[in-house]
Design a protein around this motif. Structure first.
Motif, PDB file in Angstrom:
ATOM      1  N   ARG A 100       0.813  -1.221   0.000  1.00 23.97           N
ATOM      2  CA  ARG A 100       0.000   0.000   0.000  1.00 23.97           C
ATOM      3  C   ARG A 100       0.840   1.261   0.000  1.00 23.97           C
ATOM      4  O   ARG A 100       0.475   2.265  -0.619  1.00 23.97           O
ATOM      5  CB  ARG A 100      -0.933   0.006   1.217  1.00 23.97           C
ATOM      6  CG  ARG A 100      -1.898   1.185   1.241  1.00 23.97           C
ATOM      7  CD  ARG A 100      -2.968   1.024   2.304  1.00 23.97           C
ATOM      8  NE  ARG A 100      -2.433   1.098   3.645  1.00 23.97           N
ATOM      9  CZ  ARG A 100      -2.281   2.247   4.329  1.00 23.97           C
ATOM     10  NH1 ARG A 100      -2.599   3.406   3.768  1.00 23.97           N
ATOM     11  NH2 ARG A 100      -1.804   2.225   5.559  1.00 23.97           N
ATOM     12  N   LEU A 101       2.005   1.233   0.669  1.00 21.51           N
ATOM     13  CA  LEU A 101       2.718   2.478   0.922  1.00 21.51           C
ATOM     14  C   LEU A 101       3.982   2.704   0.102  1.00 21.51           C
ATOM     15  O   LEU A 101       4.357   3.841  -0.121  1.00 21.51           O
ATOM     16  CB  LEU A 101       3.073   2.567   2.410  1.00 21.51           C
ATOM     17  CG  LEU A 101       1.889   2.717   3.374  1.00 21.51           C
ATOM     18  CD1 LEU A 101       2.389   2.774   4.799  1.00 21.51           C
ATOM     19  CD2 LEU A 101       1.075   3.953   3.046  1.00 21.51           C
ATOM     20  N   THR A 102       4.636   1.642  -0.333  1.00 20.29           N
ATOM     21  CA  THR A 102       5.908   1.881  -0.999  1.00 20.29           C
ATOM     22  C   THR A 102       5.711   2.445  -2.413  1.00 20.29           C
ATOM     23  O   THR A 102       4.759   2.082  -3.108  1.00 20.29           O
ATOM     24  CB  THR A 102       6.743   0.595  -1.077  1.00 20.29           C
ATOM     25  OG1 THR A 102       8.024   0.918  -1.627  1.00 20.29           O
ATOM     26  CG2 THR A 102       6.082  -0.460  -1.950  1.00 20.29           C
ATOM     27  N   ASP A 103       6.621   3.329  -2.812  1.00 20.02           N
ATOM     28  CA  ASP A 103       6.634   3.842  -4.184  1.00 20.02           C
ATOM     29  C   ASP A 103       7.617   3.077  -5.058  1.00 20.02           C
ATOM     30  O   ASP A 103       7.792   3.407  -6.231  1.00 20.02           O
ATOM     31  CB  ASP A 103       7.013   5.334  -4.179  1.00 20.02           C
ATOM     32  CG  ASP A 103       5.926   6.195  -3.554  1.00 20.02           C
ATOM     33  OD1 ASP A 103       4.730   5.864  -3.747  1.00 20.02           O
ATOM     34  OD2 ASP A 103       6.261   7.179  -2.870  1.00 20.02           O
ATOM     35  N   THR A 172     -12.253   3.433   3.600  1.00 17.56           N
ATOM     36  CA  THR A 172     -12.545   3.051   2.213  1.00 17.56           C
ATOM     37  C   THR A 172     -11.490   3.585   1.264  1.00 17.56           C
ATOM     38  O   THR A 172     -11.070   2.891   0.331  1.00 17.56           O
ATOM     39  CB  THR A 172     -13.936   3.559   1.805  1.00 17.56           C
ATOM     40  OG1 THR A 172     -14.924   3.035   2.710  1.00 17.56           O
ATOM     41  CG2 THR A 172     -14.281   3.128   0.385  1.00 17.56           C
ATOM     42  N   ASP A 173     -11.043   4.819   1.503  1.00 23.79           N
ATOM     43  CA  ASP A 173     -10.010   5.404   0.647  1.00 23.79           C
ATOM     44  C   ASP A 173      -8.721   4.589   0.717  1.00 23.79           C
ATOM     45  O   ASP A 173      -8.070   4.336  -0.301  1.00 23.79           O
ATOM     46  CB  ASP A 173      -9.735   6.846   1.057  1.00 23.79           C
ATOM     47  CG  ASP A 173     -10.899   7.783   0.736  1.00 23.79           C
ATOM     48  OD1 ASP A 173     -11.762   7.399  -0.076  1.00 23.79           O
ATOM     49  OD2 ASP A 173     -10.935   8.890   1.311  1.00 23.79           O
ATOM     50  N   GLY A 174      -8.345   4.168   1.919  1.00 25.26           N
ATOM     51  CA  GLY A 174      -7.146   3.341   2.060  1.00 25.26           C
ATOM     52  C   GLY A 174      -7.301   1.985   1.399  1.00 25.26           C
ATOM     53  O   GLY A 174      -6.366   1.471   0.772  1.00 25.26           O
ATOM     54  N   ALA A 175      -8.499   1.409   1.520  1.00 26.45           N
ATOM     55  CA  ALA A 175      -8.756   0.120   0.881  1.00 26.45           C
ATOM     56  C   ALA A 175      -8.696   0.254  -0.641  1.00 26.45           C
ATOM     57  O   ALA A 175      -8.170  -0.638  -1.327  1.00 26.45           O
ATOM     58  CB  ALA A 175     -10.123  -0.406   1.308  1.00 26.45           C
ATOM     59  N   ARG A 176      -9.214   1.344  -1.163  1.00 26.70           N
ATOM     60  CA  ARG A 176      -9.159   1.548  -2.616  1.00 26.70           C
ATOM     61  C   ARG A 176      -7.714   1.701  -3.082  1.00 26.70           C
ATOM     62  O   ARG A 176      -7.336   1.184  -4.143  1.00 26.70           O
ATOM     63  CB  ARG A 176      -9.978   2.779  -3.005  1.00 26.70           C
ATOM     64  CG  ARG A 176     -10.009   3.045  -4.507  1.00 26.70           C
ATOM     65  CD  ARG A 176     -10.984   4.141  -4.881  1.00 26.70           C
ATOM     66  NE  ARG A 176     -12.363   3.744  -4.645  1.00 26.70           N
ATOM     67  CZ  ARG A 176     -13.120   4.171  -3.647  1.00 26.70           C
ATOM     68  NH1 ARG A 176     -12.613   5.036  -2.763  1.00 26.70           N
ATOM     69  NH2 ARG A 176     -14.355   3.767  -3.508  1.00 26.70           N
ATOM     70  N   GLN A 177      -6.903   2.395  -2.291  1.00 31.29           N
ATOM     71  CA  GLN A 177      -5.488   2.552  -2.634  1.00 31.29           C
ATOM     72  C   GLN A 177      -4.800   1.194  -2.735  1.00 31.29           C
ATOM     73  O   GLN A 177      -4.062   0.924  -3.691  1.00 31.29           O
ATOM     74  CB  GLN A 177      -4.798   3.415  -1.583  1.00 31.29           C
ATOM     75  CG  GLN A 177      -3.305   3.628  -1.821  1.00 31.29           C
ATOM     76  CD  GLN A 177      -2.640   4.346  -0.656  1.00 31.29           C
ATOM     77  OE1 GLN A 177      -3.138   4.315   0.477  1.00 31.29           O
ATOM     78  NE2 GLN A 177      -1.518   4.986  -0.918  1.00 31.29           N
ATOM     79  N   LEU A 178      -5.058   0.327  -1.763  1.00 34.16           N
ATOM     80  CA  LEU A 178      -4.443  -0.991  -1.778  1.00 34.16           C
ATOM     81  C   LEU A 178      -5.019  -1.842  -2.903  1.00 34.16           C
ATOM     82  O   LEU A 178      -4.284  -2.591  -3.560  1.00 34.16           O
ATOM     83  CB  LEU A 178      -4.643  -1.683  -0.427  1.00 34.16           C
ATOM     84  CG  LEU A 178      -4.024  -3.073  -0.264  1.00 34.16           C
ATOM     85  CD1 LEU A 178      -2.548  -3.078  -0.630  1.00 34.16           C
ATOM     86  CD2 LEU A 178      -4.225  -3.577   1.164  1.00 34.16           C
ATOM     87  N   ALA A 179      -6.324  -1.741  -3.144  1.00 34.64           N
ATOM     88  CA  ALA A 179      -6.941  -2.507  -4.232  1.00 34.64           C
ATOM     89  C   ALA A 179      -6.308  -2.161  -5.570  1.00 34.64           C
ATOM     90  O   ALA A 179      -6.027  -3.052  -6.387  1.00 34.64           O
ATOM     91  CB  ALA A 179      -8.444  -2.250  -4.269  1.00 34.64           C
TER      92      ALA A 179
END
Length: 253
Positions: A100-103, A172-179
């Motif tokens: 989720r977090l790494t670029d 939800t925003d975090g879940a969408r980012q990971l999705a």
């Protein structure tokens, strides 16, 4: 991975501990959570499963609790339904956090390959259970767990079903980012809502067990998500499993 005053690990802690390096293509470690190692080792994480593992009455779950219970659940699934087990991955919290977090695109790709391939060189994963934490790059800023069930049966139409026991837009925003990082379209699934401030992690592990049981019974999220409207989070049962007071060889009901 205990942290002070928080749930889960931050990305900084992940890199500091060296776990991210282990997840990125190590030939000795299997980040899919498979259990080819001795029982004392949670596969791929470098984190030993150490029953008894304490969990207090109102304690927030950390990475170590979810990793340990996922390890127990995968053992049960491999024993009782090896075909489904071969097509299912229980993603470890630190892997989900990294994705989720790494670029670092290479790190993400290698981590995804390790998860999907299951350490065998073949992508056989139809279902991924992904515990998601709200933490950021800090080592102690995670305050909530929710769950993604990734349905990969249609490679061109992967769906991520989000189960959240405390529904908020930010979750939800975090879940969408990971999705998106998992190449999936996010869809919300219903889940019983928690009535306290400390059981979100219990909802994640018990929701995972309930969904795994329904998959084993032949249910699939074809026409609609597998909702968890009647899920009961049983902290005492989790305490028993983590303490070793429950016979892990007994079939899950």
């Amino acid at each position: 991975m205990p942290v002070k005053d928080g749930k889960g690990c931050g990305l900084w802690w992940c890199f500091k501990s060296g776990l991210c390096k282990a997840f990125r293509g190590s030939g000795r470690e299997n980040s899919s959570g498979r259990l080819d190692e001795p029982d004392e080792q949670a596969s791929g994480s470098g984190i030993p499963v150490q029953p008894p593992l304490a969990l207090h009455r109102t304690q927030w779950l950390g990475d170590e609790h979810i990793t340990a219970d996922y390890t127990l659940l995968e053992r049960e699934l491999r024993r009782n339904n090896p075909d489904l087990a071969a097509r299912t991955r229980f993603v470890q919290p630190v892997q989900a956090h990294l994705l989720r977090l790494t670029d670092d695109a290479k790190a993400r790709q290698e981590t995804l390959q390790e998860i999907n391939n299951g350490g065998h060189g073949n992508d056989t994963a139809n279902f991924l259970f992904v515990p998601m934490n709200t933490g950021g790059a800090s080592s102690s800023d995670g305050t909530h767990w929710s769950l993604l069930l990734i349905d990969r049966r249609e490679p061109k139409a992967i769906v991520a079903y989000h189960y959240d026991s405390l529904r908020k837009r930010s979750h939800t925003d975090g879940a969408r980012q990971l999705a998106v990082r998992l190449g999936a379209r996010l869809e919300t699934a219903r889940m019983t809502q928690q009535r306290n401030s400390h059981d979100c992690g219990v909802f994640v592990v018990d929701g995972t067990r309930a969904l795994a049981r329904r998959l084993a019974q032949g249910e699939r999220p074809d026409d609609e998500p597998l909702h968890l409207d009647n899920l009961v989070a049983d902290r005492r049962a989790l305490q028993d499993r983590l303490s070793g007071r429950v016979d892990s060889r007994r079939p899950t009901r």
